[in-house]
Scaffold this active site. Sequence first.
Site, PDB file in Angstrom:
ATOM      1  N   GLU A  26       0.836  -1.212   0.000  1.00  0.00           N
ATOM      2  CA  GLU A  26       0.000   0.000   0.000  1.00  0.00           C
ATOM      3  C   GLU A  26       0.869   1.260   0.000  1.00  0.00           C
ATOM      4  OE1 GLU A  26      -1.243   1.987   3.295  1.00  0.00           O
ATOM      5  OE2 GLU A  26      -0.857   0.409   4.765  1.00  0.00           O
ATOM      6  N   LYS A  87      -5.445  11.001   0.774  1.00  0.00           N
ATOM      7  CA  LYS A  87      -5.506   9.654   1.365  1.00  0.00           C
ATOM      8  C   LYS A  87      -6.767   8.992   0.819  1.00  0.00           C
ATOM      9  CE  LYS A  87      -6.642   7.486   5.798  1.00  0.00           C
ATOM     10  NZ  LYS A  87      -7.068   7.778   7.178  1.00  0.00           N
ATOM     11  N   VAL A 107      -5.349   0.500   2.977  1.00  0.00           N
ATOM     12  CA  VAL A 107      -5.512  -0.956   2.840  1.00  0.00           C
ATOM     13  C   VAL A 107      -6.775  -1.258   2.025  1.00  0.00           C
ATOM     14  CG1 VAL A 107      -6.006  -3.091   4.122  1.00  0.00           C
ATOM     15  CG2 VAL A 107      -4.190  -1.534   4.901  1.00  0.00           C
ATOM     16  N   ASP A 139     -16.764   5.333  14.160  1.00  0.00           N
ATOM     17  CA  ASP A 139     -15.554   5.315  13.334  1.00  0.00           C
ATOM     18  C   ASP A 139     -15.000   3.896  13.209  1.00  0.00           C
ATOM     19  OD1 ASP A 139     -13.207   5.716  11.983  1.00  0.00           O
ATOM     20  OD2 ASP A 139     -12.600   7.474  13.132  1.00  0.00           O
ATOM     21  N   SER A 141     -12.986   1.581  10.307  1.00  0.00           N
ATOM     22  CA  SER A 141     -12.265   1.717   9.038  1.00  0.00           C
ATOM     23  C   SER A 141     -12.902   0.901   7.920  1.00  0.00           C
ATOM     24  CB  SER A 141     -10.820   1.258   9.227  1.00  0.00           C
ATOM     25  OG  SER A 141     -10.144   1.291   7.988  1.00  0.00           O
ATOM     26  N   ALA A 142     -12.903   1.485   6.729  1.00  0.00           N
ATOM     27  CA  ALA A 142     -13.364   0.762   5.530  1.00  0.00           C
ATOM     28  C   ALA A 142     -12.456  -0.432   5.230  1.00  0.00           C
ATOM     29  CB  ALA A 142     -13.416   1.708   4.331  1.00  0.00           C
ATOM     30  N   ASP A 143     -11.277  -0.478   5.845  1.00  0.00           N
ATOM     31  CA  ASP A 143     -10.416  -1.664   5.666  1.00  0.00           C
ATOM     32  C   ASP A 143     -11.164  -2.930   6.079  1.00  0.00           C
ATOM     33  OD1 ASP A 143      -8.489   0.213   5.070  1.00  0.00           O
ATOM     34  OD2 ASP A 143      -7.217  -0.211   6.819  1.00  0.00           O
ATOM     35  N   LYS A 160      -2.872  -1.619  16.058  1.00  0.00           N
ATOM     36  CA  LYS A 160      -2.383  -0.785  17.162  1.00  0.00           C
ATOM     37  C   LYS A 160      -3.476  -0.588  18.193  1.00  0.00           C
ATOM     38  CE  LYS A 160       0.920   2.259  14.996  1.00  0.00           C
ATOM     39  NZ  LYS A 160       0.712   2.287  13.550  1.00  0.00           N
TER      40      LYS A 160
HETATM   41  N1  PSU Z   1      -2.358   1.943  10.732  1.00  0.00           N
HETATM   42  C1  PSU Z   1      -1.007   1.971  10.816  1.00  0.00           C
HETATM   43  N2  PSU Z   1      -0.295   2.516   9.794  1.00  0.00           N
HETATM   44  C2  PSU Z   1      -0.896   3.031   8.683  1.00  0.00           C
HETATM   45  C3  PSU Z   1      -2.319   2.981   8.597  1.00  0.00           C
HETATM   46  C4  PSU Z   1      -3.003   2.430   9.634  1.00  0.00           C
HETATM   47  O1  PSU Z   1      -0.456   1.518  11.801  1.00  0.00           O
HETATM   48  O2  PSU Z   1      -0.208   3.527   7.787  1.00  0.00           O
HETATM   49  C5  PSU Z   1      -2.991   3.499   7.367  1.00  0.00           C
HETATM   50  C6  PSU Z   1      -3.285   2.335   6.398  1.00  0.00           C
HETATM   51  O3  PSU Z   1      -3.143   2.803   5.072  1.00  0.00           O
HETATM   52  C7  PSU Z   1      -4.734   2.020   6.680  1.00  0.00           C
HETATM   53  C8  PSU Z   1      -5.280   3.380   6.965  1.00  0.00           C
HETATM   54  O4  PSU Z   1      -5.406   1.381   5.612  1.00  0.00           O
HETATM   55  O5  PSU Z   1      -4.267   4.047   7.703  1.00  0.00           O
HETATM   56  C9  PSU Z   1      -6.588   3.321   7.732  1.00  0.00           C
HETATM   57  O6  PSU Z   1      -7.117   4.599   7.828  1.00  0.00           O
HETATM   58  P1  PSU Z   1      -8.551   4.795   8.520  1.00  0.00           P
HETATM   59  O7  PSU Z   1      -8.342   4.418   9.965  1.00  0.00           O
HETATM   60  O8  PSU Z   1      -8.858   6.236   8.340  1.00  0.00           O
HETATM   61  O9  PSU Z   1      -9.488   3.883   7.827  1.00  0.00           O
HETATM   62 MN    MN Z   2     -12.310   6.249  10.070  1.00  0.00          MN
END
Ligand code: PSU
Ligand code: MN
Length: 307
Positions: A26, A87, A107, A139, A141-143, A160
Amino acid sequence: MSLLKPKLSQEVADALANGGAIVALESTIITHGMPYPANLETALSVEAVVRENGAVPATIAVIDGELRVGLERDELENLAQAKGVVKASGRDLAVAMVRGQTAGTTVSATMLLAELTGIEIFATGGVGGVHRGAEQTFDISADLTELGRTKTAVVCAGVKSILDIAKTLEYLETQRVPVIAYGTEDFPAFFTRQSGYKADHRLDTAEEIASAMHFHHQLGTGTGLLIANPIPEEAALTPDFIDGTIADAVREADERGIGRKELTPFLLARINELSKGESLKANIELVRNNARLAAKMAVAYAALKKG
Ligand code: PSU
Ligand code: MN
């Protein structure tokens, strides 16, 4: 309607044509996850680890509105230093294309583009998940939803504790995503080898994980797999050291009203500052470690597919 084909690097195109081993990588980690120049050094070093272990690296990004799979060195250099980069999660890709933007893919976006290309294995550091306080903020994540609908195996070092790890594991269960820990019973917490939660499954070799992937897809599940690979012992941080730092960063984000897509990048940057670079060192080692496992899985998986 026919699906788009991203632009491939020559080595990725060759590997795809020959049924070779490929590992997707990624780019939000480059654009929003680490400061320059550590981001560039990490991206190059992770690609090198993939190659040393017999696979072709495919770093995925959007460059000037073009979907790209496999970047050249000068393109990685530009991306690592570019200002005002978007992003992009999966939902943001179409608008980035229309506007000719350059975007780091999360991701979720990377899984989507990997699947569109025909790449089934993907290495990263940490995936997004259910944030602490999600019962108020929603909140998530879409992941996680992408893992529930895209057939990619994502190798990470767990999540984390900026996230609610228990809720993240529950959500993955709902999405029918198997969580497989490599060589351990424990679900790891990125900087540390244990989170206090167990993974659903343990497998001990890259070959076994590749076989599990193969069966998972043959069952028509339609979902991805999350492979949790603990950070190497010698690079791991102690919970005493990192937990307080994470708690401080989370509190600060809350006080400053930081949310939505800015939240994760803010927390990552703050943890790096507050830990005086210790977290960054650990982060680099664990991504390299994940790239190694992903490459071995890709080699085993390519052999299985050739039958
Ligand atoms: N967590 C990490 N390092 C990262 C990310 C998440 O420890 O770089 C990044 C990844 O690209 C992940 C994104 O897909 O943040 C998730 O963002 P969000 O929580 O806004 O969905
Ligand atoms: Mn989010």
